[in-house]
Each structure stands twice: as C-alpha cells, then as structure tokens.
Enzyme design. Structure first.
Site, PDB file in Angstrom:
ATOM      1  N   SER A 109       0.829  -1.205   0.000  1.00  0.00           N
ATOM      2  CA  SER A 109       0.000   0.000   0.000  1.00  0.00           C
ATOM      3  C   SER A 109       0.861   1.251   0.000  1.00  0.00           C
ATOM      4  O   SER A 109       0.375   2.348  -0.313  1.00  0.00           O
ATOM      5  CB  SER A 109      -0.929   0.006   1.222  1.00  0.00           C
ATOM      6  OG  SER A 109      -0.199  -0.263   2.417  1.00  0.00           O
ATOM      7  N   ASP A 118       4.758  -7.408   2.513  1.00  0.00           N
ATOM      8  CA  ASP A 118       4.079  -7.792   1.278  1.00  0.00           C
ATOM      9  C   ASP A 118       5.087  -8.141   0.192  1.00  0.00           C
ATOM     10  O   ASP A 118       6.104  -7.447   0.029  1.00  0.00           O
ATOM     11  CB  ASP A 118       3.209  -6.641   0.769  1.00  0.00           C
ATOM     12  CG  ASP A 118       1.815  -6.648   1.356  1.00  0.00           C
ATOM     13  OD1 ASP A 118       1.338  -7.731   1.744  1.00  0.00           O
ATOM     14  OD2 ASP A 118       1.189  -5.573   1.416  1.00  0.00           O
ATOM     15  N   LYS A 166       3.823 -11.910   2.826  1.00  0.00           N
ATOM     16  CA  LYS A 166       2.398 -12.022   2.494  1.00  0.00           C
ATOM     17  C   LYS A 166       2.210 -12.051   0.987  1.00  0.00           C
ATOM     18  O   LYS A 166       2.759 -11.208   0.279  1.00  0.00           O
ATOM     19  CB  LYS A 166       1.600 -10.872   3.107  1.00  0.00           C
ATOM     20  CG  LYS A 166       0.091 -10.975   2.818  1.00  0.00           C
ATOM     21  CD  LYS A 166      -0.713 -10.062   3.709  1.00  0.00           C
ATOM     22  CE  LYS A 166      -0.625  -8.602   3.298  1.00  0.00           C
ATOM     23  NZ  LYS A 166      -1.228  -8.347   1.971  1.00  0.00           N
ATOM     24  N   GLU A 170      -0.755 -12.509  -2.206  1.00  0.00           N
ATOM     25  CA  GLU A 170      -2.166 -12.401  -2.566  1.00  0.00           C
ATOM     26  C   GLU A 170      -2.541 -13.481  -3.568  1.00  0.00           C
ATOM     27  O   GLU A 170      -1.871 -13.645  -4.587  1.00  0.00           O
ATOM     28  CB  GLU A 170      -2.464 -11.028  -3.180  1.00  0.00           C
ATOM     29  CG  GLU A 170      -2.201  -9.853  -2.260  1.00  0.00           C
ATOM     30  CD  GLU A 170      -2.549  -8.524  -2.919  1.00  0.00           C
ATOM     31  OE1 GLU A 170      -3.147  -8.542  -4.014  1.00  0.00           O
ATOM     32  OE2 GLU A 170      -2.214  -7.480  -2.339  1.00  0.00           O
ATOM     33  N   GLU A 188      -9.819  -9.588   3.192  1.00  0.00           N
ATOM     34  CA  GLU A 188     -10.135  -8.183   2.917  1.00  0.00           C
ATOM     35  C   GLU A 188     -11.451  -8.021   2.165  1.00  0.00           C
ATOM     36  O   GLU A 188     -11.686  -8.673   1.149  1.00  0.00           O
ATOM     37  CB  GLU A 188      -9.005  -7.543   2.104  1.00  0.00           C
ATOM     38  CG  GLU A 188      -9.238  -6.072   1.779  1.00  0.00           C
ATOM     39  CD  GLU A 188      -8.017  -5.368   1.228  1.00  0.00           C
ATOM     40  OE1 GLU A 188      -8.132  -4.173   0.905  1.00  0.00           O
ATOM     41  OE2 GLU A 188      -6.944  -6.005   1.132  1.00  0.00           O
TER      42      GLU A 188
END
Length: 265
Positions: free
Chosen positions: A46, A84, A112, A114, A181
């Site tokens: 982010s 991330d 992490k 996704e 999320e």
C-alpha cells in the site's frame, strides 16, 4: 520487551483474544506504534499509494519493500513483522523464494502473498524452506484490473464457497496466517471458524481473530476516497496520535471496532 511470535498469535486465537495490527513504512511510526502496544506490523505494498502517490500497488518493487522493511524493523525490533511481496514478485515458486529471501534478510518475519489455491505450490515450497507465509484472500489489490476496481468479494454463494475452499487450501499448503479483505461478515466468520491459523480482517467485520488498517486510514490522513471499513481514530482522540493508536487497540480487543457501520453484508 519480548519478541512477538506466531505461537502467540495461535494461542490468542485459541483464547479468542482479538489483536490489532497496522501498516508501517518507516522507523519513527513503527516505534510509536510498538510503544502504544501494537505487536504485529505489516510493511504493505500500500506504500505505493500512501507514500509514492500511485493509484494502485502495482508499481511497487521488491527493492521498495526491502527498503521500508529494514526501516520498520529498526523502529520496532520486537514486533512480528510481515512484508508484502509486490506484484509479479512471486509469479513462479523459484522467483518467490528469491524475493522472499530478500525481504527476510531485510527483517521480515513473514511474507504475504495475494491469491487463492493457485499459490499452493509456491506456499509449500516457501514453507519447506523455512519462509513463513501469510495468505491474502477477498479483495486482493494486486488484482484490481481483474476485479474492475476495489469491490467487495464473496457476496455470491459460488464465490463465497470458492473463497472458503481457497482459504483451506492455503492453510493445508503451509500458510501460517491469513488476511481477509472486504468480504461479507458471514463469510469472514465461516473462514475464521474453519481455519486453525489466525485470520486478520480488513473490511471483514469484527468476527476475525485480528484487525488491520492502513495507518493513514486509522489516522484520518488518507487523501481522496475513504474506505467504508476505516475509522478516523485520531479524530476521536483530540488529535493525539498516541491516544488514537491506544483507542484503536482498545476497540479491536473489545470487539467494538469494526462496528456494523464498517461492515459489509
């Protein structure tokens, strides 16, 4: 101060003790958050939006992530630190291992990723090589171009069942933690109850084991659109950042935040 470990997070899940986490990108904020009681931090991609000014997380590089991971680790040496893995840095298991090693050397305790069950081979490979992995399901910002924007995921029964199966598959492959999320609260509860690993929610109601917010959202300093699930804790703390972080922790641990107004049905 003792270092926070995954064993503690698993114990907290068993004890139904909720925990608060935040993103951090530099040493100063990491230290401030840790001093107020935050024990788990995420160096999120982010940062591409909050720090670099992009309209998505896609331009963020592994070098960017490593730089900020080193900074956060110096500021919060005892926190459990997640980092991330940015877009396309884990396109193959081999690539994932190379880049995960770089982030671990920078100070991350866990990386992490996704994605759903297609990641199982990669997660299995990383876990076998002593790289702890956190999964991320629901709204996965690196897939924004496929989703057509930042939209709630898992509202339809087929999609909800697929997400649950993906979560189970990631755990079986070796994921030790899961971020969920922007999903309906009912689905978040199903996933949290089904998995033995801790589940951290963002826009997933107050039924998950932990909560995470982008620090800019928690402090009300995000420019432009503010997510429905966010709360400006600074505005409820007379402008005192330390008090805002303590309030965030208290409301998460007490099950007050997120409230119904922050939740998707």
């Amino acid at each position: 101060m003792k270092t926070t470990t995954m064993s503690q997070l698993r114990q907290w899940k068993q004890e139904k003790r909720k925990f608060a986490t935040l993103t951090a990108y530099d040493a100063s904020f990491a230290q401030l958050f840790a001093e107020q009681g935050i024990q788990v931090l995420l160096v999120g991609d982010s940062l591409g939006m909050t720090l670099q000014g992009f309209d998505s997380t896609l331009p963020v590089t592994v070098a960017d992530m490593a730089y900020h991971t080193r900074a956060v680790r110096r500021g919060a040496p005892h926190c459990l630190l997640l980092a991330d893995m940015p877009f396309m840095s884990y396109a193959t298991p081999e690539l994932a291992f190379t880049h995960a090693a770089e982030l671990m050397r920078a100070g991350a305790n866990m990386v992490k990723l996704e994605g759903g069950s297609w990641l199982c081979d990669t997660i299995r490979m990383l876990a076998e090589r002593a790289v702890p992995v956190c999964g991320h399901l629901g709204l996965t910002p690196q897939s924004v171009n496929i989703f057509g924007g930042y939209k709630v995921q898992g509202r339809e029964e087929v999609a909800a069942n697929q997400l649950l199966q993906d979560a189970i598959a990631l755990e079986q492959a070796g994921a030790q933690l899961l971020v969920l999320e922007c999903v309906p609260v009912e689905l978040a509860q199903r996933v949290t109850e089904e998995l033995t690993i801790p589940v951290i929610g963002i826009g997933a109601g107050n039924v998950t084991d932990g909560q995470i917010l982008v620090m800019h959202d928690a402090l009300g300093i995000t420019g432009g659109h503010t997510p429905k699930f966010s709360k400006n804790f600074l505005a409820h703390s007379a402008g005192d950042i330390r008090a805002a972080i303590k309030l965030y922790i208290e409301e998460v641990e007490g099950g007050i935040y997120p409230a119904e107004e922050h939740t998707f049905q």
